[in-house]
Motif scaffolding. Structure first.
Motif, PDB file in Angstrom:
ATOM      1  N   PHE A 312      37.777   7.776 -21.067  1.00 49.16           N
ATOM      2  CA  PHE A 312      36.594   8.486 -20.591  1.00 49.16           C
ATOM      3  C   PHE A 312      36.841   9.978 -20.428  1.00 49.16           C
ATOM      4  O   PHE A 312      35.894  10.773 -20.388  1.00 49.16           O
ATOM      5  CB  PHE A 312      36.093   7.882 -19.282  1.00 49.16           C
ATOM      6  CG  PHE A 312      35.521   6.492 -19.439  1.00 49.16           C
ATOM      7  CD1 PHE A 312      34.654   6.202 -20.480  1.00 49.16           C
ATOM      8  CD2 PHE A 312      35.846   5.474 -18.565  1.00 49.16           C
ATOM      9  CE1 PHE A 312      34.120   4.932 -20.647  1.00 49.16           C
ATOM     10  CE2 PHE A 312      35.324   4.204 -18.717  1.00 49.16           C
ATOM     11  CZ  PHE A 312      34.458   3.928 -19.765  1.00 49.16           C
ATOM     12  N   ALA A 313      38.123  10.371 -20.320  1.00 55.50           N
ATOM     13  CA  ALA A 313      38.433  11.798 -20.236  1.00 55.50           C
ATOM     14  C   ALA A 313      38.063  12.508 -21.546  1.00 55.50           C
ATOM     15  O   ALA A 313      37.743  13.698 -21.541  1.00 55.50           O
ATOM     16  CB  ALA A 313      39.914  11.991 -19.933  1.00 55.50           C
ATOM     17  N   VAL A 314      38.121  11.784 -22.647  1.00 58.45           N
ATOM     18  CA  VAL A 314      37.731  12.357 -23.941  1.00 58.45           C
ATOM     19  C   VAL A 314      36.248  12.731 -23.910  1.00 58.45           C
ATOM     20  O   VAL A 314      35.853  13.817 -24.346  1.00 58.45           O
ATOM     21  CB  VAL A 314      38.012  11.356 -25.079  1.00 58.45           C
ATOM     22  CG1 VAL A 314      37.559  11.932 -26.422  1.00 58.45           C
ATOM     23  CG2 VAL A 314      39.489  11.001 -25.124  1.00 58.45           C
ATOM     24  N   SER A 315      35.412  11.824 -23.369  1.00 60.04           N
ATOM     25  CA  SER A 315      33.976  12.115 -23.240  1.00 60.04           C
ATOM     26  C   SER A 315      33.755  13.350 -22.393  1.00 60.04           C
ATOM     27  O   SER A 315      32.928  14.212 -22.726  1.00 60.04           O
ATOM     28  CB  SER A 315      33.248  10.923 -22.606  1.00 60.04           C
ATOM     29  OG  SER A 315      33.425   9.761 -23.369  1.00 60.04           O
ATOM     30  N   PHE A 316      34.494  13.428 -21.291  1.00 54.45           N
ATOM     31  CA  PHE A 316      34.332  14.564 -20.391  1.00 54.45           C
ATOM     32  C   PHE A 316      34.724  15.866 -21.075  1.00 54.45           C
ATOM     33  O   PHE A 316      34.033  16.889 -20.942  1.00 54.45           O
ATOM     34  CB  PHE A 316      35.173  14.356 -19.136  1.00 54.45           C
ATOM     35  CG  PHE A 316      35.026  15.442 -18.110  1.00 54.45           C
ATOM     36  CD1 PHE A 316      33.877  15.538 -17.348  1.00 54.45           C
ATOM     37  CD2 PHE A 316      36.030  16.378 -17.926  1.00 54.45           C
ATOM     38  CE1 PHE A 316      33.731  16.543 -16.405  1.00 54.45           C
ATOM     39  CE2 PHE A 316      35.895  17.392 -16.994  1.00 54.45           C
ATOM     40  CZ  PHE A 316      34.743  17.475 -16.230  1.00 54.45           C
ATOM     41  N   ALA A 317      35.836  15.838 -21.818  1.00 55.78           N
ATOM     42  CA  ALA A 317      36.301  17.044 -22.514  1.00 55.78           C
ATOM     43  C   ALA A 317      35.273  17.504 -23.555  1.00 55.78           C
ATOM     44  O   ALA A 317      34.959  18.696 -23.652  1.00 55.78           O
ATOM     45  CB  ALA A 317      37.647  16.776 -23.176  1.00 55.78           C
TER      46      ALA A 317
END
Length: 336
Positions: A312-317
């Motif tokens: 989910f950090a990828v989505s945030f980035a």
């Protein structure tokens, strides 16, 4: 043959899962973008609306299974889903009447709607956990695979197989049908054109005789229906756990914003961009590189950019980059 084996690995563990996950995100993002396009606020309760519709579908599915009714090789949840959609629609319309309609009458700014949706989100979350509990629930039954990795190996003669799960195929097909139906509705029907006119210019639409309350009702009906379908597809493909739908809110909003918040086609494109990005960044490329390079060149590690724990950090980035570089998204959202 090594190139074909590498391609099979990519298809099996990256492309097919990303297509299924992207289909689920696209359906979820469409619901978010419809509400934003009509009511002009970001509905933070959308993830919990997905969970509520899916929970209802599961409860009806259990009743059908206890009565000896099943979908055969298809999941029983597909038979129960219309009831889940109906209950989710009634919940969304009831919430609109009790919460959001008051804010519309007061002509409150969008931030007030957003704060109200946060309160609704927490209420939904508590209600879902009270009814079905916090534990994982298995949604899928019926035939598990359309074809297995073993079947593919026998057919192709490759060392690597490709497995295509039934739930993945259903997610992709259902997404195609829903997106096609939604775009036909928005572009070909009188009600859909009224929604687009209201989204483009509210005052001009009102002068043209568009009924604003009817537009709002249709928007909630579509959003709740898409939320239940997206949530059920995700639950069948992975598992149902109430808290996971709160986490899904991030990639769903990222999908809508990347594509252009308020743009239906942007929501679809954004969903697949986020899905492929998340899976590609967290995919372990060791086996693929092993097929494409000499054996002594392959590192000992997994050759993975990020652990799956940081998916989910990828989505945030991606969301942060898009907001900094192109806040309007790929398709310059705002209207449906």
């Amino acid at each position: 043959m090594d190139i074909l084996n590498a391609l099979a690995v990519l298809l099996n563990f990256l492309v097919i899962p990303a297509l299924a996950y992207g289909s689920q995100l696209a359906l979820g993002a469409l619901g978010v973008t419809l509400i934003y396009g009509v009511l002009r606020f970001s509905n933070f309760a959308h993830g919990e609306l997905m969970a509520f519709g899916t929970m209802t579908t599961i409860l009806v599915m259990w009743l059908l299974q206890n009565a000896g009714i099943s979908g055969g090789f298809l999941p029983t949840a597909l038979i129960a889903m219309p009831v889940g959609i109906l209950v989710a629609v009634l919940l969304a319309l009831g919430t609109d009447r009790l919460v959001y309609k008051f804010y519309r009458k007061q002509k409150s700014p969008p931030v007030i709607f957003l704060i109200g949706s946060l309160a609704v989100m927490f209420f939904y979350n508590g209600l879902i956990r009270f009814v079905i509990g916090p534990d994982d629930q298995n949604v899928a039954d019926g035939a598990r695979f359309i074809f297995t990795a073993g079947d593919f190996k026998k057919w192709s003669g490759l060392a690597e197989g490709i497995a295509f799960r039934t739930t993945q195929g259903i997610s992709i097909v259902v997404a195609i049908l829903c997106v096609a139906a939604l775009f036909w509705f928005l572009n070909k029907t009188k009600t859909g054109k009224s929604m687009r006119a209201y989204s483009d210019n509210e005052n001009l639409a009102l002068l043209s005789g568009v009924n604003p309350e009817k537009v709002v009702v249709i928007a909630w009906v579509l959003a709740a229906s898409l939320a239940t379908i997206a949530g059920t597809m995700y639950g069948m493909d992975k598992t149902f756990k109430p808290f996971i739908y709160l986490q899904l809110l991030l990639p769903i909003f990222a999908s809508a914003i990347v594509g252009g918040l308020g743009s239906p086609i942007g929501a679809v494109v954004g969903g697949f961009i986020i899905a492929f990005s998340e899976i590609a960044v967290t995919f372990a490329y060791k086996k693929v590189i092993g097929y494409l390079t000499p054996g002594d060149w392959v590192p000992d590690g997994l050759i993975q950019l990020l652990s799956t724990d940081y998916k989910f950090a990828v989505s945030f980035a991606i969301l942060v980059v898009v907001l900094l570089v192109r806040p309007t998204g790929i398709f310059k959202g705002q209207t449906i």
